[in-house]
Motif scaffolding. Structure first.
Motif, PDB file in Angstrom:
ATOM      1  N   ASN A 124      -3.329 -19.693  78.613  1.00  0.00           N
ATOM      2  CA  ASN A 124      -4.646 -18.832  78.357  1.00  0.00           C
ATOM      3  C   ASN A 124      -5.907 -19.563  78.432  1.00  0.00           C
ATOM      4  OD1 ASN A 124      -6.291 -16.945  77.035  1.00  0.00           O
ATOM      5  ND2 ASN A 124      -4.390 -16.038  76.176  1.00  0.00           N
ATOM      6  N   PRO A 125      -6.663 -18.885  79.079  1.00  0.00           N
ATOM      7  CA  PRO A 125      -8.443 -19.338  78.945  1.00  0.00           C
ATOM      8  C   PRO A 125      -9.077 -19.380  77.598  1.00  0.00           C
ATOM      9  CG  PRO A 125      -8.258 -17.739  80.897  1.00  0.00           C
ATOM     10  CD  PRO A 125      -6.836 -17.574  80.088  1.00  0.00           C
ATOM     11  N   ASN A 126      -8.337 -18.749  76.650  1.00  0.00           N
ATOM     12  CA  ASN A 126      -8.799 -19.005  75.574  1.00  0.00           C
ATOM     13  C   ASN A 126      -8.524 -20.334  74.540  1.00  0.00           C
ATOM     14  OD1 ASN A 126     -10.158 -16.355  74.934  1.00  0.00           O
ATOM     15  ND2 ASN A 126      -8.069 -15.573  74.471  1.00  0.00           N
ATOM     16  N   LYS A 127      -7.606 -21.112  75.431  1.00  0.00           N
ATOM     17  CA  LYS A 127      -7.333 -22.574  75.100  1.00  0.00           C
ATOM     18  C   LYS A 127      -8.738 -23.426  74.878  1.00  0.00           C
ATOM     19  CE  LYS A 127      -2.866 -22.683  74.375  1.00  0.00           C
ATOM     20  NZ  LYS A 127      -2.265 -23.049  73.056  1.00  0.00           N
ATOM     21  N   ILE A 128      -9.520 -22.943  75.932  1.00  0.00           N
ATOM     22  CA  ILE A 128     -10.958 -23.698  75.860  1.00  0.00           C
ATOM     23  C   ILE A 128     -11.630 -23.738  74.578  1.00  0.00           C
ATOM     24  CG2 ILE A 128     -13.065 -23.771  76.924  1.00  0.00           C
ATOM     25  CD1 ILE A 128     -11.913 -22.794  79.772  1.00  0.00           C
ATOM     26  N   LYS A 129     -11.577 -22.661  74.146  1.00  0.00           N
ATOM     27  CA  LYS A 129     -12.226 -22.374  72.716  1.00  0.00           C
ATOM     28  C   LYS A 129     -11.841 -23.431  71.491  1.00  0.00           C
ATOM     29  CE  LYS A 129     -13.082 -17.572  73.739  1.00  0.00           C
ATOM     30  NZ  LYS A 129     -12.960 -16.168  73.212  1.00  0.00           N
ATOM     31  N   LEU A 130     -10.636 -24.089  71.758  1.00  0.00           N
ATOM     32  CA  LEU A 130      -9.922 -24.846  70.872  1.00  0.00           C
ATOM     33  C   LEU A 130     -10.900 -26.153  70.731  1.00  0.00           C
ATOM     34  CD1 LEU A 130      -6.055 -24.743  71.509  1.00  0.00           C
ATOM     35  CD2 LEU A 130      -7.241 -23.487  69.672  1.00  0.00           C
ATOM     36  N   PRO A 131     -10.943 -26.569  69.451  1.00  0.00           N
ATOM     37  CA  PRO A 131     -12.282 -27.866  69.457  1.00  0.00           C
ATOM     38  C   PRO A 131     -11.635 -29.019  70.179  1.00  0.00           C
ATOM     39  CG  PRO A 131     -11.945 -26.805  67.356  1.00  0.00           C
ATOM     40  CD  PRO A 131     -10.919 -26.079  68.225  1.00  0.00           C
ATOM     41  N   PRO A 158     -19.849 -28.265  79.768  1.00  0.00           N
ATOM     42  CA  PRO A 158     -18.931 -27.637  79.052  1.00  0.00           C
ATOM     43  C   PRO A 158     -18.373 -26.340  79.663  1.00  0.00           C
ATOM     44  CG  PRO A 158     -21.097 -27.268  78.226  1.00  0.00           C
ATOM     45  CD  PRO A 158     -21.064 -28.150  79.537  1.00  0.00           C
ATOM     46  N   PRO A 159     -16.967 -26.215  79.394  1.00  0.00           N
ATOM     47  CA  PRO A 159     -16.206 -25.187  80.061  1.00  0.00           C
ATOM     48  C   PRO A 159     -16.478 -23.729  79.163  1.00  0.00           C
ATOM     49  CG  PRO A 159     -14.514 -26.731  79.211  1.00  0.00           C
ATOM     50  CD  PRO A 159     -16.078 -27.504  79.316  1.00  0.00           C
ATOM     51  N   SER A 160     -16.383 -22.759  80.057  1.00  0.00           N
ATOM     52  CA  SER A 160     -16.813 -21.476  79.098  1.00  0.00           C
ATOM     53  C   SER A 160     -15.385 -20.818  79.272  1.00  0.00           C
ATOM     54  CB  SER A 160     -17.783 -20.730  79.514  1.00  0.00           C
ATOM     55  OG  SER A 160     -17.746 -19.391  79.051  1.00  0.00           O
ATOM     56  N   ALA A 161     -14.773 -20.173  78.439  1.00  0.00           N
ATOM     57  CA  ALA A 161     -13.390 -19.275  78.448  1.00  0.00           C
ATOM     58  C   ALA A 161     -13.905 -18.108  79.512  1.00  0.00           C
ATOM     59  CB  ALA A 161     -12.959 -18.707  77.191  1.00  0.00           C
ATOM     60  N   SER A 162     -15.107 -17.460  79.255  1.00  0.00           N
ATOM     61  CA  SER A 162     -15.378 -16.212  79.907  1.00  0.00           C
ATOM     62  C   SER A 162     -15.484 -16.626  81.474  1.00  0.00           C
ATOM     63  CB  SER A 162     -16.671 -15.624  79.480  1.00  0.00           C
ATOM     64  OG  SER A 162     -17.658 -16.321  79.598  1.00  0.00           O
ATOM     65  N   GLU A 201     -12.232 -16.822  83.149  1.00  0.00           N
ATOM     66  CA  GLU A 201     -11.443 -15.773  83.247  1.00  0.00           C
ATOM     67  C   GLU A 201     -12.073 -15.216  84.554  1.00  0.00           C
ATOM     68  OE1 GLU A 201     -12.078 -13.654  79.794  1.00  0.00           O
ATOM     69  OE2 GLU A 201     -10.631 -14.710  78.549  1.00  0.00           O
ATOM     70  N   LYS A 202     -13.595 -15.285  84.679  1.00  0.00           N
ATOM     71  CA  LYS A 202     -14.354 -14.728  86.090  1.00  0.00           C
ATOM     72  C   LYS A 202     -13.623 -15.103  87.164  1.00  0.00           C
ATOM     73  CE  LYS A 202     -18.822 -13.765  87.942  1.00  0.00           C
ATOM     74  NZ  LYS A 202     -20.003 -14.149  87.851  1.00  0.00           N
ATOM     75  N   GLU A 203     -13.793 -16.643  87.087  1.00  0.00           N
ATOM     76  CA  GLU A 203     -13.030 -17.325  88.028  1.00  0.00           C
ATOM     77  C   GLU A 203     -11.670 -16.958  88.535  1.00  0.00           C
ATOM     78  OE1 GLU A 203     -14.758 -18.919  90.486  1.00  0.00           O
ATOM     79  OE2 GLU A 203     -16.424 -18.576  89.350  1.00  0.00           O
ATOM     80  N   ALA A 204     -10.747 -16.785  87.360  1.00  0.00           N
ATOM     81  CA  ALA A 204      -9.390 -16.562  87.593  1.00  0.00           C
ATOM     82  C   ALA A 204      -9.268 -15.147  88.338  1.00  0.00           C
ATOM     83  CB  ALA A 204      -8.574 -16.352  86.314  1.00  0.00           C
ATOM     84  N   LEU A 205     -10.066 -14.240  87.962  1.00  0.00           N
ATOM     85  CA  LEU A 205     -10.176 -12.858  88.838  1.00  0.00           C
ATOM     86  C   LEU A 205     -10.582 -13.105  90.083  1.00  0.00           C
ATOM     87  CD1 LEU A 205     -11.397 -10.702  85.765  1.00  0.00           C
ATOM     88  CD2 LEU A 205      -9.160 -10.625  86.537  1.00  0.00           C
ATOM     89  N   LEU A 236       0.238 -12.651  76.143  1.00  0.00           N
ATOM     90  CA  LEU A 236       0.310 -11.627  75.161  1.00  0.00           C
ATOM     91  C   LEU A 236      -1.061 -11.272  74.512  1.00  0.00           C
ATOM     92  CD1 LEU A 236       3.626 -12.865  73.329  1.00  0.00           C
ATOM     93  CD2 LEU A 236       3.330 -10.869  74.827  1.00  0.00           C
ATOM     94  N   SER A 237      -1.909 -12.284  74.524  1.00  0.00           N
ATOM     95  CA  SER A 237      -3.342 -12.207  73.867  1.00  0.00           C
ATOM     96  C   SER A 237      -4.416 -11.978  75.040  1.00  0.00           C
ATOM     97  CB  SER A 237      -3.614 -13.197  73.184  1.00  0.00           C
ATOM     98  OG  SER A 237      -3.615 -14.419  73.939  1.00  0.00           O
ATOM     99  N   MET A 238      -3.814 -11.488  76.266  1.00  0.00           N
ATOM    100  CA  MET A 238      -4.581 -11.255  77.387  1.00  0.00           C
ATOM    101  C   MET A 238      -5.007  -9.873  77.647  1.00  0.00           C
ATOM    102  SD  MET A 238      -3.662 -13.769  80.316  1.00  0.00           S
ATOM    103  CE  MET A 238      -3.865 -15.606  80.233  1.00  0.00           C
ATOM    104  N   GLU A 239      -6.284  -9.626  78.213  1.00  0.00           N
ATOM    105  CA  GLU A 239      -6.445  -8.117  78.711  1.00  0.00           C
ATOM    106  C   GLU A 239      -5.410  -7.852  80.018  1.00  0.00           C
ATOM    107  OE1 GLU A 239      -7.967  -5.703  77.329  1.00  0.00           O
ATOM    108  OE2 GLU A 239      -8.919  -7.002  75.660  1.00  0.00           O
ATOM    109  N   PRO A 240      -4.913  -6.624  80.111  1.00  0.00           N
ATOM    110  CA  PRO A 240      -3.959  -6.406  81.417  1.00  0.00           C
ATOM    111  C   PRO A 240      -4.522  -6.916  82.533  1.00  0.00           C
ATOM    112  CG  PRO A 240      -4.344  -4.479  79.712  1.00  0.00           C
ATOM    113  CD  PRO A 240      -5.184  -5.469  79.246  1.00  0.00           C
TER     114      PRO A 240
END
Length: 593
Positions: free
Chosen positions: A51-58, A72-76, A79-83, A574-578
Motif C-alpha cells: 500500500n502506498p500509505n507505507k511511505i507515511k511510516l517514519p 522524499p517520496p510522497s504517497a499521493s 498513487e498517481k504514478e500507479a494509476l 482493504l484501506s485503498m480507494e476502489p
C-alpha cells in the motif's frame, strides 16, 4: 568519438554546439527525476503488493531518505504514478487480448474479510471489506498458463443492482474487446450463479461476439468451492467441540483457519483416543472430553474429510494444475466416498456420507464433459482411462458416456479445422514474457537482466553463403509455385472426388493422436510442455488442447483452496480507494508485457 572530435578540433563550431545541446538535453530535469523515482516506487509497490500509505511510516521515510535524499517520496504521488502505470499497461493488455487467437475463460471470485483474527492485525482504516475479482485465464503462444485480473472492485462500486451477476463479466468483455474469445465462465458453487441468472449475459456475448469455434459460452464451477462446501457439510455439528479437542491435543488458538489444519488437529485427537491415551495419562484427568457420541461425529469428519484432502493435496499443493488432471483425481474421490458409504456401520456416518456424495455427484455430472475431454488430451490417458472408468460398475455410469465425450471432442476438432487460424502451428509471441506466471513475483526483476540473444542468420556475411538449409527452402518454394497440370485433367479430378479429397484420404490429426499408444505413466508430466513440442505434428489439435487445458477448474490453488469461508482479499487493498485497488491488482501481471 565525441571526446576525440573535441580534442582534435576537427569539429566545426556548429557541430560543437549541437553536441553540447544534445548532452544538455539528455540530462533529465529535477522534475523528471522526481517523477521517475515515484514511478519506480509505484512499480515496486504494485509488483510486491504494498500500500502506498507505507511511505507515511517514519521508518520507511527514513530508509528512503538514505537512498535518495533529494526526493522524499510522497504517497499521493506514488498513487498517481500507479494509476498512470495502470493506464499504460492496460493498453498493452487490451492490444494483446484483442489480437490473441486463443480462447479465454473468465472466472468470478467474491472475496470478503471474515476472519476476525486477520482484522486484528491490520494497521490503518479498513475502507472496504469485500471485493469482486474477475480474472482471464488462457495459455499464451509460449504455452504458459496466464492469469490476468481484468477487474478488482468493491461490490458497492459501479455495479447496477439489477445486473449484479452479469455486469462484471459484461463490463470486462466490453472494456477489453474480447467478445469473440470468451468460451467459458468459471463460477463459485453458489445457488445464485446458475443457467437462469447468467443466461442474459451468455446471449449478449453470443450476439456481440463472433466465436465461430465455440459459439456457446460454457458455465463451469470451482472445484475448491466444492471441497469447501463438502467439508462444511461435515463440520457443522463439530464447532462446539473444538475447544475440548484443542485442550487435549495442545492446539493453539481456535481462530478461523483452513479446513486442512482443522482436519490435522482433529485427527490427532482421534489417534490419541484410539491409543487410549486419555485414560492412561493422568494429565488429561482435568480436561473436558467429548462424549462417545461426539467422538463418532469427529471420526466421521476425519474419515470423510480425509478422503477429500487426499485428492485436494495433489490438486492444490503442487504446481498449478492444468485441467487434464482433474478427471482421474475426482473419479478417485468419487470411488473413495462410495466405498466409505458402502462400509458405513453408523446412521450418523451414513447420513453424512450420503449428503456430501449428493453434492459431489451434482458437481460431477455438470462438469463431466469438460473434465473428460481434458483427460482425452492427456497423452498418458487418451480414451483409455475414460473407457476404463465407464466400465466400472461402482461408478454407475453408462458406457455411452465415453462415446458422448469422444463425439464432443470430434465436433470441437472439426470446428477448429474449419477455422483459418488453426491451419498453422502456434508460434511463440515475443510481446509477452515467456516466464511462467505462477512463479514467484521476484522473477519479474530478473527479466531486465537477461542477455540479448541474436539469431545466427543475422551475422555478417549471411548473403555470402546461404547454406544447404537456405537452398532447400528456395527449392521448396520453387516447387510450390510450379503449376499443377492435373488441375485441367477432368477425369482425374472426378477420380479425386470419387475417392475422396486429398484431405480426406489422410486420417485427421485427432485420429492419428488417438491411435498412437498412450505414454508411460509419469507423475511429473507437463501437458502444456508436451503439446508445445508436438504442435508442429498436430497444428490443429494442439490449438484445441491449448484452449481446453487452459480452462481453470478451480479459482484458488495452494493454501487458498482450503479456506473455511469465502476467500479473503489481500490485506494491502482493504484501506485503498476502489480505483487504486483495481489499478494495482490488475497491473501486477500486466507489468510483464
Amino acid at each position: 568519438m565525441v571526446k576525440g572530435d573535441f580534442a582534435s578540433g576537427s569539429c566545426s563550431d556548429k557541430r560543437k554546439k549541437e553536441l553540447v545541446d544534445s548532452m544538455v538535453d539528455e540530462e533529465p530535469s529535477l522534475e523528471e527525476q522526481e517523477k521517475a523515482c515515484h514511478k519506480a516506487i509505484a512499480k515496486w509497490f504494485t509488483r510486491a503488493g504494498i500500500n502506498p500509505n507505507k511511505i507515511k511510516l517514519p521508518s520507511f521515510a527514513k530508509f528512503m531518505s538514505y537512498l535518495n535524499p533529494h526526493f522524499p517520496p510522497s504517497a499521493s504521488k506514488v498513487e498517481k504514478e500507479a494509476l498512470e502505470l495502470y493506464k499504460e499497461c492496460k493498453e498493452k493488455a487490451k492490444k494483446f487480448l484483442k489480437d490473441f487467437d486463443g480462447q479465454v475463460t473468465l472466472s468470478y471470485d467474491y472475496m470478503v474479510l471474515v476472519n476476525e483474527f486477520t482484522r486484528d492485525y491490520i494497521k490503518g482504516p479498513i475502507l472496504h471489506e469485500d471485493f469482486v475479482c474477475l480474472t482471464a485465464h488462457f495459455v499464451d503462444d509460449n504455452w504458459r498458463m496466464k492469469k490476468w485480473i481484468l477487474g478488482y472492485t468493491t461490490t458497492d462500486h459501479k455495479i447496477p443492482k439489477d445486473d449484479v451477476y452479469g455486469y462484471p463479466f459484461k463490463n470486462a468483455v466490453q472494456d477489453f474487446e474480447i467478445q469473440s474469445n470468451v468460451s467459458a465462465l468459471l463460477l463459485p458453487n453458489d445457488v445464485d450463479y446458475d443457467e437462469e441468472t447468467l443466461d442474459p449475459f451468455r446471449k449478449w456475448i453470443e450476439e456481440k461476439g463472433n466465436n465461430q469455434i465455440i459459439p456457446r459460452v460454457s458455465l463451469l464451477y470451482c472445484c475448491a468451492d466444492l471441497f469447501r462446501l463438502m467439508v462444511d457439510d461435515l463440520f457443522g455439528p463439530l464447532w462446539f467441540l473444538l475447544e475440548d479437542v484443542r485442550m487435549l491435543v495442545g492446539w493453539g488458538r481456535c481462530s478461523s483457519t483452513n479446513w486442512n489444519v482443522t482436519l490435522f488437529h482433529l485427527q490427532q485427537g482421534v489417534d490419541l483416543k484410539a491409543e487410549d491415551a486419555f485414560s492412561k495419562d493422568e494429565i488429561y484427568d482435568d480436561y473436558d472430553k467429548p462424549s462417545d457420541e461426539d467422538w463418532i461425529k469427529i471420526e466421521t469428519y476425519c474419515k470423510l474429510t480425509g478422503c477429500i484432502y487426499k485428492v485436494a493435496k495433489v490438486l492444490f499443493e503442487g504446481e498449478y494444475s492444468t485441467s487434464n488432471v482433474f478427471f482421474h483425481l475426482l473419479a478417485e474421490l468419487k470411488l473413495m466416498l462410495n466405498q466409505e458409504l458402502a462400509n458405513a456401520d453408523d446412521d450418523y456416518f451414513l447420513g453424512k456420507a450420503k449428503k456430501i456424495l449428493e453434492r459431489f455427484d451434482k458437481y460431477w455430472n455438470s462438469m463431466f464433459l469438460v473434465l473428460a475431454t481434458a483427460s482425452l488430451l492427456d497423452p498418458r490417458f487418451k480414451t483409455k482411462y475414460l473407457e476404463f472408468y465407464c466400465s466400472k460398475k461402482e461408478v454407475n455410469v453408462e458406457g455411452s458416456k465415453a462415446e458422448t465425450v469422444l463425439d464432443y471432442l470430434s465436433n470441437l476438432y472439426a470446428r477448429y479445422a474449419a477455422s483459418n487460424i488453426s491451419q498453422k502451428p502456434i508460434s511463440s509471441d515475443a510481446s509477452i514474457d515467456s516466464s511462467d506466471s505462477e512463479k514467484e513475483e521476484e522473477e519479474d526483476y530478473d527479466d531486465e537482466w537477461e542477455e540479448e540473444e541474436y539469431d545466427d542468420d543475422e551475422v555478417e556475411g549471411e548473403d555470402y553463403d546461404e547454406g544447404k538449409e537456405g537452398k532447400e527452402e528456395k527449392k521448396k518454394d520453387k516447387e510450390e509455385k510450379k503449376p499443377d497440370a492435373y488441375e485441367d485433367f477432368v477425369l482425374f479430378q472426378e477420380y479425386l472426388k470419387f475417392e475422396g479429397s486429398p484431405r480426406e484420404l489422410h486420417e485427421s490429426e485427432l485420429d492419428s493422436y488417438l491411435k498412437e499408444p498412450v505414454m508411460e505413466w509419469n507423475k511429473d508430466f507437463k501437458a502444456l510442455d508436451w503439446w508445445r513440442e508436438e504442435s508442429q505434428k498436430f497444428p490443429i489439435l494442439s490449438r484445441v488442447a491449448r484452449d481446453i487445458l487452459s480452462i481453470p477448474i478451480s479459482c484458488a490453488t495452494s493454501w487458498d483452496a482450503y479456506v473455511v469461508f469465502k476467500r479473503e482479499p489481500p490485506e494491502f487493498v482493504l484501506s485503498m480507494e476502489p480505483e487504486l485497488a483495481n489499478a494495482m491488482m490488475c497491473s501486477k501481471k500486466w507489468l510483464r508485457l
